[in-house]
Design an enzyme around this catalytic site. Structure first.
Site, PDB file in Angstrom:
ATOM      1  CG  ASP A  81      -1.950   0.994   1.318  1.00 48.60           C
ATOM      2  OD1 ASP A  81      -2.408   1.411   0.243  1.00 48.60           O
ATOM      3  OD2 ASP A  81      -2.367   1.375   2.447  1.00 48.60           O
ATOM      4  CG  HIS A  82      -0.456   4.866   0.152  1.00 53.05           C
ATOM      5  ND1 HIS A  82      -0.879   5.820  -0.743  1.00 53.05           N
ATOM      6  CD2 HIS A  82      -1.563   4.486   0.838  1.00 53.05           C
ATOM      7  CE1 HIS A  82      -2.181   6.015  -0.616  1.00 53.05           C
ATOM      8  NE2 HIS A  82      -2.627   5.207   0.340  1.00 53.05           N
ATOM      9  CG  ASP A 103       0.941   7.715  -3.468  1.00 52.03           C
ATOM     10  OD1 ASP A 103       0.848   8.557  -4.385  1.00 52.03           O
ATOM     11  OD2 ASP A 103       0.431   7.877  -2.353  1.00 52.03           O
ATOM     12  N   GLY A 211      -9.157   5.636   1.324  1.00 48.73           N
ATOM     13  CA  GLY A 211      -9.908   6.413   2.302  1.00 48.73           C
ATOM     14  C   GLY A 211     -11.361   5.988   2.377  1.00 48.73           C
ATOM     15  CB  SER A 213     -12.522   4.070   7.196  1.00 47.89           C
ATOM     16  OG  SER A 213     -11.571   3.038   7.295  1.00 47.89           O
ATOM     17  CG  ASN A 254      -7.172   0.738  -0.488  1.00 46.95           C
ATOM     18  OD1 ASN A 254      -7.509  -0.228  -1.152  1.00 46.95           O
ATOM     19  ND2 ASN A 254      -6.067   1.422  -0.735  1.00 46.95           N
ATOM     20  CG  ASP A 256      -5.245   1.197   8.173  1.00 50.86           C
ATOM     21  OD1 ASP A 256      -5.437   0.407   9.109  1.00 50.86           O
ATOM     22  OD2 ASP A 256      -4.171   1.824   8.042  1.00 50.86           O
ATOM     23  CB  THR A 257      -9.526   4.827   9.471  1.00 52.90           C
ATOM     24  OG1 THR A 257      -8.409   5.530   8.919  1.00 52.90           O
ATOM     25  CG2 THR A 257     -10.105   5.619  10.632  1.00 52.90           C
TER      26      THR A 257
HETATM   27  O1  G3H Z   1      -3.250   4.954   3.630  1.00 52.80           O
HETATM   28  C1  G3H Z   1      -2.617   4.725   4.645  1.00 52.80           C
HETATM   29  C2  G3H Z   1      -2.976   3.510   5.428  1.00 52.80           C
HETATM   30  O2  G3H Z   1      -4.040   3.772   6.288  1.00 52.80           O
HETATM   31  C3  G3H Z   1      -1.766   2.961   6.099  1.00 52.80           C
HETATM   32  O3  G3H Z   1      -1.447   3.713   7.228  1.00 52.80           O
HETATM   33  O4  G3H Z   1       0.940   4.268   6.837  1.00 52.80           O
HETATM   34  O5  G3H Z   1      -0.059   4.424   9.111  1.00 52.80           O
HETATM   35  O6  G3H Z   1       0.361   2.191   8.054  1.00 52.80           O
HETATM   36  P1  G3H Z   1       0.047   3.644   7.842  1.00 52.80           P
HETATM   37  P1  13P Z   2      -8.996   4.771   5.573  1.00 51.66           P
HETATM   38  O1  13P Z   2      -8.124   5.707   6.352  1.00 51.66           O
HETATM   39  O2  13P Z   2     -10.279   5.416   5.187  1.00 51.66           O
HETATM   40  O3  13P Z   2      -9.213   3.484   6.268  1.00 51.66           O
HETATM   41  O4  13P Z   2      -8.226   4.455   4.184  1.00 51.66           O
HETATM   42  C1  13P Z   2      -7.203   3.491   4.143  1.00 51.66           C
HETATM   43  C2  13P Z   2      -6.455   3.510   2.862  1.00 51.66           C
HETATM   44  O5  13P Z   2      -6.810   4.150   1.908  1.00 51.66           O
HETATM   45  C3  13P Z   2      -5.246   2.693   2.794  1.00 51.66           C
HETATM   46  O6  13P Z   2      -4.555   2.852   1.591  1.00 51.66           O
HETATM   47 ZN    ZN Z   3      -4.617   4.847   0.841  1.00 55.13          ZN
END
Ligand code: G3H
Ligand code: 13P
Ligand code: ZN
Length: 318
Positions: A81-82, A103, A211, A213, A254, A256-257
């Site tokens: 991711d990223h 990214d 993003g 969530s 995606n 995560d949050t």
């Molecule tokens: O987009 C970012 C994801 O939520 C990953 O977050 O870089 O804190 O692991 P992180």
């Molecule tokens: P959220 O912060 O909305 O969960 O997005 C996560 C994300 O885009 C990870 O690449």
């Molecule tokens: Zn992301």
């Protein structure tokens, strides 16, 4: 079974979205596999640069390999991711990843294309696919800060040229969302009409929603009732928008949050209820159960629940 992200895209495109969930540790990994097996859903495990550094990138790989053995029925892809160029190349070389995200959206259009092209060449030589980003999300992307004022949406008119020149397999789009718990203010929202325009500009190319969530109000309230101080105005994407977006072409969503909110709620409540406790395992067990339920619920909303057999049939035909 680890499959390529491309195989999941082929089954899901315009029918449902595959949940792409970030993990950092063993408890998240257990909950993730249990939730997906419970809801019979294919899924994507996302590993960020931060996650690779949190313990050690080899630790996460070993945890995922162990989970694969514990849950032989699970079908999933592993995705960076990223990533930046260096991390993408490291992941491609490792042979463990099903896909990488480069990214370079903070670069100029031409530079974004040039960097993405180099990653695509290396990834395709290694038999894996590449997600690239065009446009900028609001909020914070790892170490790249994009303030709300300068956030700009993906320009559908640029999407065709970007995909053609970069060779990217999937496109992360800026469609109104941002990372973290504070996505929308006032009348901001997910821009469904922009999704439709991008999808029409690059038919057949899976779109990725970052993003995504939903930041449930109830979760924020429980965290704050247990001592947290999250801004109660925190807002996310409506879960009811996932499937309509998927039918337009958003194939990877995606998240995560929302998982972090589950972790925070469970641990705050557990230690508030039992202030004398110092064993982390009782709370950890609750977390794994709650995380599994959370994943199964998300998969229902994404339409990926119940799709495991369709994916298995597709993968075994190859
Ligand atoms: O987009 C970012 C994801 O939520 C990953 O977050 O870089 O804190 O692991 P992180
Ligand atoms: P959220 O912060 O909305 O969960 O997005 C996560 C994300 O885009 C990870 O690449
Ligand atoms: Zn992301």
């Amino acid at each position: 079974m680890i499959v390529t992200t491309d195989q999941l895209y082929k089954v899901a495109y315009k029918k449902f979205a595959v949940g792409a969930y970030n993990i950092n540790n063993a408890e998240q990994c257990m909950g993730l596999f249990r939730g997906n097996v419970m809801s019979k859903a294919p899924f994507i495990i996302q590993i960020s640069k931060g996650a690779r550094k949190y313990t050690d990138k080899r630790m996460l790989e070993a945890i995922i390999r162990s989970a694969e053995g514990i849950f032989p029925e699970a079908i999933f892809a592993v995705h960076l991711d990223h990533g930046d160029e260096e991390t993408c190349l490291d992941c491609i070389k490792s042979g463990f990843y099903s896909s990488v995200m480069i990214d370079a959206s903070h670069e100029s259009f031409d530079e974004n294309i040039a960097i993405t092209r180099r990653v695509v060449e290396a990834a395709h030589a290694g038999g894996i696919s590449v997600e690239a980003e065009l446009g900028r999300l609001g909020g914070v992307e790892e170490d790249v800060k994009v303030d709300e004022g300068s956030a700009f949406l993906t320009n559908p008119a640029e999407a065709g040229e970007f995909i053609e020149r970069s060779g990217a397999d999937a496109l992360a789009c800026a469609i109104g969302t941002s990372h973290g718990a504070y996505k929308f203010k006032g009348n901001q929202r997910l821009r469904m009409e922009v999704i439709e325009q991008i999808a029409n500009a690059i038919p057949g190319v899976p779109l990725v929603m970052h993003g995504s969530s939903s930041v449930p109000q109830s979760e924020v309230e429980r965290i704050n009732a247990a001592g947290g101080k999250l801004d109660p105005s925190a807002r996310g994407v409506h879960e009811e928008d996932y499937l309509p977006a998927a039918r337009l072409g958003v194939t990877k969503v995606n998240i995560d949050t929302d998982g972090r909110l589950v972790w925070t709620r469970v641990h705050r409540e557990a230690f508030l209820t039992n202030p004398k406790e110092y064993d982390f395992r009782p709370a950890g067990k609750i977390f794994m159960d709650e995380y599994a339920k959370f994943i199964a619920h998300k998969n229902e909303k994404l339409g990926s629940a119940g799709q495991l057999d369709a994916v298995r049939a597709f993968v075994s035909k190859k």
